[in-house]
Design a protein around this motif. Structure first.
Motif, PDB file in Angstrom:
ATOM      1  N   ALA A 142       0.813  -1.212   0.000  1.00 28.21           N
ATOM      2  CA  ALA A 142       0.000   0.000   0.000  1.00 28.21           C
ATOM      3  C   ALA A 142       0.847   1.263   0.000  1.00 28.21           C
ATOM      4  O   ALA A 142       0.404   2.321  -0.439  1.00 28.21           O
ATOM      5  N   GLY A 143       2.081   1.166   0.501  1.00 28.73           N
ATOM      6  CA  GLY A 143       2.933   2.338   0.573  1.00 28.73           C
ATOM      7  C   GLY A 143       4.261   2.119  -0.113  1.00 28.73           C
ATOM      8  O   GLY A 143       4.731   0.982  -0.253  1.00 28.73           O
ATOM      9  N   MET A 144       4.898   3.213  -0.531  1.00 31.67           N
ATOM     10  CA  MET A 144       6.180   3.110  -1.228  1.00 31.67           C
ATOM     11  C   MET A 144       7.259   2.532  -0.314  1.00 31.67           C
ATOM     12  O   MET A 144       8.045   1.666  -0.729  1.00 31.67           O
ATOM     13  N   THR A 145       7.314   3.003   0.938  1.00 31.31           N
ATOM     14  CA  THR A 145       8.353   2.525   1.847  1.00 31.31           C
ATOM     15  C   THR A 145       8.195   1.029   2.112  1.00 31.31           C
ATOM     16  O   THR A 145       9.178   0.296   2.246  1.00 31.31           O
ATOM     17  N   GLY A 146       6.945   0.558   2.185  1.00 30.16           N
ATOM     18  CA  GLY A 146       6.704  -0.862   2.395  1.00 30.16           C
ATOM     19  C   GLY A 146       7.162  -1.701   1.223  1.00 30.16           C
ATOM     20  O   GLY A 146       7.764  -2.769   1.392  1.00 30.16           O
ATOM     21  N   ARG A 147       6.878  -1.212  -0.010  1.00 29.23           N
ATOM     22  CA  ARG A 147       7.305  -1.964  -1.195  1.00 29.23           C
ATOM     23  C   ARG A 147       8.823  -2.030  -1.280  1.00 29.23           C
ATOM     24  O   ARG A 147       9.389  -3.074  -1.612  1.00 29.23           O
ATOM     25  N   LEU A 148       9.488  -0.914  -0.993  1.00 28.92           N
ATOM     26  CA  LEU A 148      10.954  -0.904  -1.034  1.00 28.92           C
ATOM     27  C   LEU A 148      11.530  -1.847   0.018  1.00 28.92           C
ATOM     28  O   LEU A 148      12.527  -2.534  -0.214  1.00 28.92           O
ATOM     29  N   ALA A 149      10.909  -1.884   1.201  1.00 29.37           N
ATOM     30  CA  ALA A 149      11.375  -2.788   2.261  1.00 29.37           C
ATOM     31  C   ALA A 149      11.232  -4.239   1.824  1.00 29.37           C
ATOM     32  O   ALA A 149      12.127  -5.067   2.055  1.00 29.37           O
ATOM     33  N   ARG A 150      10.103  -4.567   1.185  1.00 26.83           N
ATOM     34  CA  ARG A 150       9.872  -5.934   0.741  1.00 26.83           C
ATOM     35  C   ARG A 150      10.888  -6.342  -0.317  1.00 26.83           C
ATOM     36  O   ARG A 150      11.446  -7.446  -0.263  1.00 26.83           O
ATOM     37  N   GLU A 151      11.166  -5.462  -1.261  1.00 28.18           N
ATOM     38  CA  GLU A 151      12.114  -5.793  -2.318  1.00 28.18           C
ATOM     39  C   GLU A 151      13.538  -5.887  -1.768  1.00 28.18           C
ATOM     40  O   GLU A 151      14.326  -6.728  -2.205  1.00 28.18           O
ATOM     41  N   ALA A 152      13.872  -5.048  -0.796  1.00 28.07           N
ATOM     42  CA  ALA A 152      15.207  -5.119  -0.193  1.00 28.07           C
ATOM     43  C   ALA A 152      15.419  -6.454   0.493  1.00 28.07           C
ATOM     44  O   ALA A 152      16.490  -7.067   0.401  1.00 28.07           O
ATOM     45  N   ALA A 153      14.404  -6.930   1.207  1.00 29.91           N
ATOM     46  CA  ALA A 153      14.520  -8.221   1.890  1.00 29.91           C
ATOM     47  C   ALA A 153      14.589  -9.360   0.891  1.00 29.91           C
ATOM     48  O   ALA A 153      15.325 -10.337   1.087  1.00 29.91           O
ATOM     49  N   ALA A 154      13.832  -9.246  -0.223  1.00 27.36           N
ATOM     50  CA  ALA A 154      13.819 -10.315  -1.220  1.00 27.36           C
ATOM     51  C   ALA A 154      15.120 -10.363  -2.016  1.00 27.36           C
ATOM     52  O   ALA A 154      15.528 -11.438  -2.484  1.00 27.36           O
TER      53      ALA A 154
END
Length: 840
Positions: free
Chosen positions: A463-475
Motif C-alpha cells: 500500500a505504501g512506497m516505503t513498504g514496497r521498497l522494504a519488501r524488495e530489499a529483503a527479497a
C-alpha cells in the motif's frame, strides 16, 4: 595477516558489536546454569556434611534404598536398648540417640507453613548436633523448645515467647533459645523445633523408641573398622553407615531434585547458543560479502586462500574469546538471577555463596569460542574462494547450489514423514528426528524460499512506497534474510511448541481428572508434598461428619524395578468406587482387598503381564516382594489416580512406614448443599492448618499448577533466545545499511525524506519478524501437535490450541521486530546524502 586481522576488528568494531553481544549472552546463560546447579549441589552437600560433622557412624533401620525421586525413605523407629548396645561395642568412644519427625509450629493460633518441611527434632549437643545456641539456653526440660534463628527472625519470635507444636501430639512450649545451623541461620525453606529427647518422643508418639543413633570412634579406630564391628553386633536389620556414606546419600537425593532444572537450564542455554550461532554466521557472511573487493585485492597482492581463511577465523576467535570471557563473568553473577527465577516458579533452592568450579570456566569459555569459530567456518571458506578478478567488478548474490537445494528438500521430506508417522503410532523419538530434519531443511532451503515468502508475507506493505521498497530489499538478499529469519524462528518455534505441549497436557489432565473423580470435595496438603502430607487424623475428623457420606483415601509411594524408580498409588477399594468412576479392562479393584496389584493397561502391555501373573516390586523396608496382578485399569483412569500401579491400603501398610495421606476424596450426603458441606469440612479441619479443602475446580487447577510452573519458567528462559535473535535483526539491518549506503543516498537525492527512510528500514525489520512468526509458529504448532500425539499412547489425546497465547506471541514478536529496526533506521536516516551517493 594476524596484525591485519586485529586492525580490521578495531577499525570495524561497530560491525561486530552485536555479534559480540550474542556470544556474551549465550555464554552467560551456560555459565549461569552451571553455576546455579553446582552451587545448589554444593550447598546441599555442605548441609549434610555439617549435620554429620564430628560423627563417625549413623545407625538407622535397614532399607533396600535410601531415597527415590529426591525423597528420603522413612525408616521404622529403633528400640530403646539399641543405644546401649552400640555404646558397648569395642571402639565406640561415645554415642547418642535422636528422635525426629514432622512438627508444625503455630504462633497465637497462626500456623507457620514454610515452603519446605516443618521439622521437630531432639536437641543433640556437639559433636552429635549441628545446631549451636546463638541466644538463650539449650532445651533440657519438658515444655522447652529452641528455634532456628532464620525461623525466629522470619516470624518475629523471641526467647520467652510461646509456640504451639503440632506433631502426633499437640503441646505449647516456651522458647528458651535460638540456634544456628553451623555458620548458617537455619535450613532453607524449613522451620526447626528442637526439644529434649523425652519431649520429642512424647510429641512424636514414639514411646521410648528413637529415630537414629550416632556414634563416635575411639582414638585410633578407623570409622570403617568401627562400621564393621557395629554391623556385626547389630545384624542385618540395621543400616550402619559412615558419615561419608550418609553425606553421599543425602547429596544424591538432593542431586535428583536438581536434575530436572539442570537439564532445563542447559537445554535453554543450547537454544540460545544455536540462535547466537545463526547470528554470528550471518554477521560474518555479510561482512565477507561487503569486503569482497578488499579480499580480492589481498589475493592480488599475494595473500593465499589459506591466509584469508585464517584471517576470518582469527576474527571469529578474537570475538569468541572476548565474548566468552565477558559471558563467563556475567554468568557467574547471573547465577543469583537464575536462582531467583527458579524460586519464583516454585523450585526450592538453598541460600549461600556462589560456587564457580573449574569445569564451569572451561565449559563456558570452550563453548563460546567453539560456537563462534564454527559459525564462521562457512564465511571463511567463502572468503578463501574470492578471486582477484572480483576486485574489478561488483559482486552479486550467489544463488544457492543445486546440491544444497536437493539436500534441503530431502530433509524437509524426512521431517514431514516423521511428523506424519505419529498418526500411525510413532514414538516421540521419531518426532525428535523430524524436528532436527526440519531445522536442517529450514537452514538449507531458507535462501531458496525466502524471496517467495517475503513477497507473500509482505503483500500488506504494497500500500505504501516505503513498504514496497522494504519488501524488495529483503527479497534481494535471500541468504541474509533467511539466516536472520531462521534465528528468530527457532526461538518462536520453541515457545510455540512448549505452549501447545503444556496446554495439551493441562487440558488432558484436567479432563481426565474431572471425568474419573466424582467426589464433591478433595482434601490435599497445601504444601504439595510428593508423598502426601495429611495426617491420618484428618481422615477420621472428616468421615464422622453428618454431612459426609464417604471419604476415600489415596497414598503414594516409591518402589524400584531393576534400579529404576517408579511410583505407586494406594487406594481403598471398598470406597473408591463411590467417589470415582474407574473403568477396569480386566479383573476387579475389589480383588486388591486380598493383596496384589492392579496395573494400567499400557504398563501391563509394556511388561507383557496379564491378570494372574506376578510382578516383583522392591520396597525400601521389605525388599523384593512378588504381587499378583489382579486387574488392569484404563490408562486414562490410572492417570487420574496418579500412577499405573495400584495397591490397597493394607498392602501399603505392610511395606511403608509413612502414615500420611496424599488426597482425601469426599462425597457429601444426598441433600447436603455444596456450600454447607464445604463449610462443615473446613470447620472440622481447623486443627489441621495444612489441610486444604478444594472443590473439583480448585483440585483440577492445582494439578495444572505444576505444568504452569514449568511452562512459565521455560518461556521466561526462552525469551533470552528470542532476545538474541532480535539482536540479529538489528545487526543484520545495521550491516545492510552499510552495504546499501549508495542506494539510500540515491533515494534521498531523488526526494525520499528522512522519515520515509526510517520507515523503509523499520518495515523491513517488521517483515523479517513477521516471516519468522509464520515459520516459527507454524513449525512449533506442527511439532507440538505431533509430540502430543506421540506421547498419548493408544488413545489419541486432543491437542489444545491456545489461540490467545499464540496471538500474543505473534503481536509481541512483530512489535519486537519494529523495535529492533529503530537503531538501524535512525542510522540510515542520518546519512549525509552527498557522502552516501559517492560511496562505493
Amino acid at each position: 595477516m594476524w596484525h591485519l586481522t586485529l586492525r580490521h576488528i578495531a577499525t570495524h568494531r561497530s560491525r561486530f558489536a552485536l555479534t559480540l553481544l550474542a556470544v556474551v549472552l549465550g555464554v552467560t546463560f551456560v555459565a549461569g546454569s552451571l553455576v546455579l546447579t553446582d552451587t545448589s549441589q554444593k550447598l546441599f552437600e555442605d548441609q549434610f556434611a555439617t549435620a554429620s560433622a564430628g560423627v563417625d557412624l549413623t545407625i538407622r533401620d535397614a532399607a533396600a534404598f535410601d531415597s527415590a525421586m529426591g525423597v528420603e525413605v522413612e525408616r521404622d523407629p529403633l528400640p530403646a536398648d539399641l543405644l546401649g548396645r552400640v555404646r558397648a561395642v569395642d571402639g565406640v568412644a561415645d554415642a547418642a540417640a535422636t528422635a525426629a519427625g514432622q512438627g508444625l509450629l503455630e504462633i497465637d493460633g497462626e500456623p507457620l507453613v514454610p515452603a519446605g518441611a516443618s521439622v521437630l527434632s531432639s536437641w543433640s549437643p556437639a559433636p552429635f548436633g549441628a545446631f549451636e545456641i546463638r541466644e538463650g539456653t539449650e532445651p533440657t526440660a519438658d515444655g522447652e523448645v529452641v528455634l532456628d534463628v532464620a525461623t525466629a527472625r522470619t516470624y518475629g519470635v523471641a526467647v520467652g515467647d510461646e509456640v504451639t507444636v503440632r506433631a502426633d501430639t499437640v503441646d505449647t512450649l516456651t522458647v528458651v533459645g535460638l540456634a544456628g545451623f553451623g555458620t548458617e541461620d537455619g535450613l532453607a525453606d524449613t522451620t526447626m523445633a528442637l526439644v529434649s529427647l523425652p519431649t520429642a518422643q512424647r510429641l512424636l508418639d514414639l514411646g521410648e523408641q528413637v529415630s537414629q543413633v550416632q556414634a563416635i570412634a575411639a582414638d585410633g579406630v578407623p570409622p570403617t573398622d568401627l562400621q564393621t564391628a557395629v554391623g556385626d553386633e547389630l545384624g542385618a536389620d540395621y543400616d550402619v553407615a559412615t558419615s561419608q556414606d550418609t553425606v553421599a546419600a543425602g547429596a544424591a537425593a538432593a542431586a535428583s531434585k536438581l536434575a530436572m532444572i539442570r537439564v532445563m537450564l542447559l537445554s535453554m542455554a543450547g537454544a540460545a547458543l544455536l540462535v547466537g550461532g545463526f547470528l554470528i554466521a550471518n554477521t560474518f557472511a555479510i561482512v565477507i560479502s561487503q569486503r569482497s573487493r578488499e579480499l580480492a585485492l589481498l589475493r592480488a597482492a599475494g595473500a593465499t586462500a589459506r591466509q584469508l581463511r585464517r584471517s576470518v577465523l582469527g576474527e571469529a576467535l578474537v570475538i569468541g574469546v572476548i565474548g566468552s570471557v565477558l559471558g563467563t563473568g556475567l554468568g557467574i553473577l547471573a547465577g543469583y538471577g537464575l536462582r531467583g527465577v527458579a524460586r519464583a516458579f516454585g523450585v526450592a533452592l538453598p541460600d549461600g555463596g556462589l560456587v564457580v568450579a573449574p569445569r564451569t570456566l572451561l565449559i563456558s569459555l570452550g563453548i563460546g569460542v567453539v560456537v563462534t569459530v564454527l559459525s564462521a567456518v562457512g564465511p571463511a571458506r567463502k572468503a578463501a574462494r574470492v578471486a582477484p578478478i572480483e576486485a574489478m567488478r561488483e559482486s552479486g548474490s550467489a544463488a544457492p547450489s543445486r546440491r544444497r537445494t536437493v539436500a534441503g528438500w530431502a530433509a524437509a521430506g524426512i521431517a514431514v514423514v516423521a511428523v506424519g508417522a505419529t498418526l500411525v503410532g510413532a514414538d516421540v523419538m521419531v518426532v525428535a528426528t523430524g524436528a532436527v530434519a526440519a531445522l536442517v531443511a529450514l537452514t538449507l532451503l531458507g535462501p531458496v524460499l525466502a524471496p517467495r515468502l517475503v513477497r507473500l508475507v509482505g503483500r500488506p506493505l504494497d500500500a505504501g512506497m516505503t513498504g514496497r521498497l522494504a519488501r524488495e530489499a529483503a527479497a534481494r538478499a535471500p541468504r541474509r534474510t533467511a539466516a536472520t529469519t531462521t534465528a528468530l524462528a527457532i526461538g518462536l518455534t520453541l515457545i510455540t511448541f512448549m505452549t501447545i505441549l503444556g496446554q495439551s497436557v493441562k487440558a488432558t489432565t484436567a479432563g481426565t481428572y474431572e471425568e474419573v473423580i466424582t467426589a464433591d470435595l478433595v482434601i490435599e496438603s497445601a504444601r504439595a508434598e510428593m508423598l502426601g502430607g495429611l495426617s491420618h487424623d484428618v481422615h477420621h475428623a472428616v468421615e464422622d461428619l453428618p454431612e459426609v457420606a464417604v471419604v476415600s483415601r489415596l497414598r503414594y509411594g516409591h518402589w524400584k524395578d531393576a534400579g529404576a524408580t517408579s511410583a505407586l498409588t494406594a487406594i481403598d477399594p471398598a470406597t473408591l468406587g463411590e467417589v470415582a468412576d474407574v473403568d477396569m479392562v480386566a479383573g476387579s479393584l475389589d480383588s486388591l482387598a486380598d493383596g496384589g496389584v492392579v496395573l494400567g493397561a499400557a504398563k501391563a502391555a509394556e511388561r507383557g503381564l496379564a491378570v494372574g501373573d506376578t510382578l516383583t516390586l522392591t520396597f525400601a523396608r521389605t525388599g523384593d516382594t512378588a504381587l499378583e496382578v489382579v486387574g488392569l485399569v484404563d490408562d486414562g483412569d490410572a492417570q487420574a489416580l496418579a500412577t499405573g500401579y495400584l495397591i490397597s491400603m493394607e498392602t501399603y501398610a505392610e511395606h511403608f512406614t509413612e502414615d500420611v495421606d496424599a488426597s482425601l476424596l469426599v462425597k457429601l450426603r444426598d441433600g447436603v448443599a455444596a456450600d454447607a458441606g464445604t463449610e462443615a469440612v473446613v470447620d472440622a479441619l481447623s486443627a489441621f492448618p495444612t489441610a486444604d479443602v478444594r472443590d473439583m475446580a480448585a483440585a483440577v487447577a492445582a494439578r495444572a499448577g505444576a505444568v504452569d510452573q514449568i511452562l512459565g519458567m521455560v518461556t521466561v528462559l526462552l525469551l533470552l533466545a528470542v532476545g538474541i535473535a532480535l539482536l540479529g535483526v538489528t545487526n543484520t539491518l545495521a550491516l545492510s545499511i552499510v552495504e546499501r549506503t549508495r542506494e539510500i543516498g540515491l533515494l534521498r537525492a531523488i526526494g525520499m525524506t528522512r522519515d520515509q527512510v526510517r520507515w523503509m528500514v523499520r518495515w523491513e525489520a517488521v517483515l523479517v519478524a513477521a516471516l519468522a512468526v509464520v515459520v516459527g509458529v507454524g513449525l512449533g504448532a506442527g511439532l507440538g501437535a505431533a509430540t502430543v500425539r506421540a506421547l498419548s499412547g493408544v488413545e489419541p489425546v486432543p491437542v489444545a490450541w491456545p489461540l490467545d497465547r499464540l496471538a500474543l506471541v505473534v503481536v509481541l514478536a512483530t512489535a519486537a521486530g519494529l523495535l529492533a529496526g529503530l537503531l538501524p533506521a535512525r542510522r540510515a536516516a542520518r546519512m549525509d546524502v552527498l557522502a552516501a551517493v559517492s560511496a562505493h
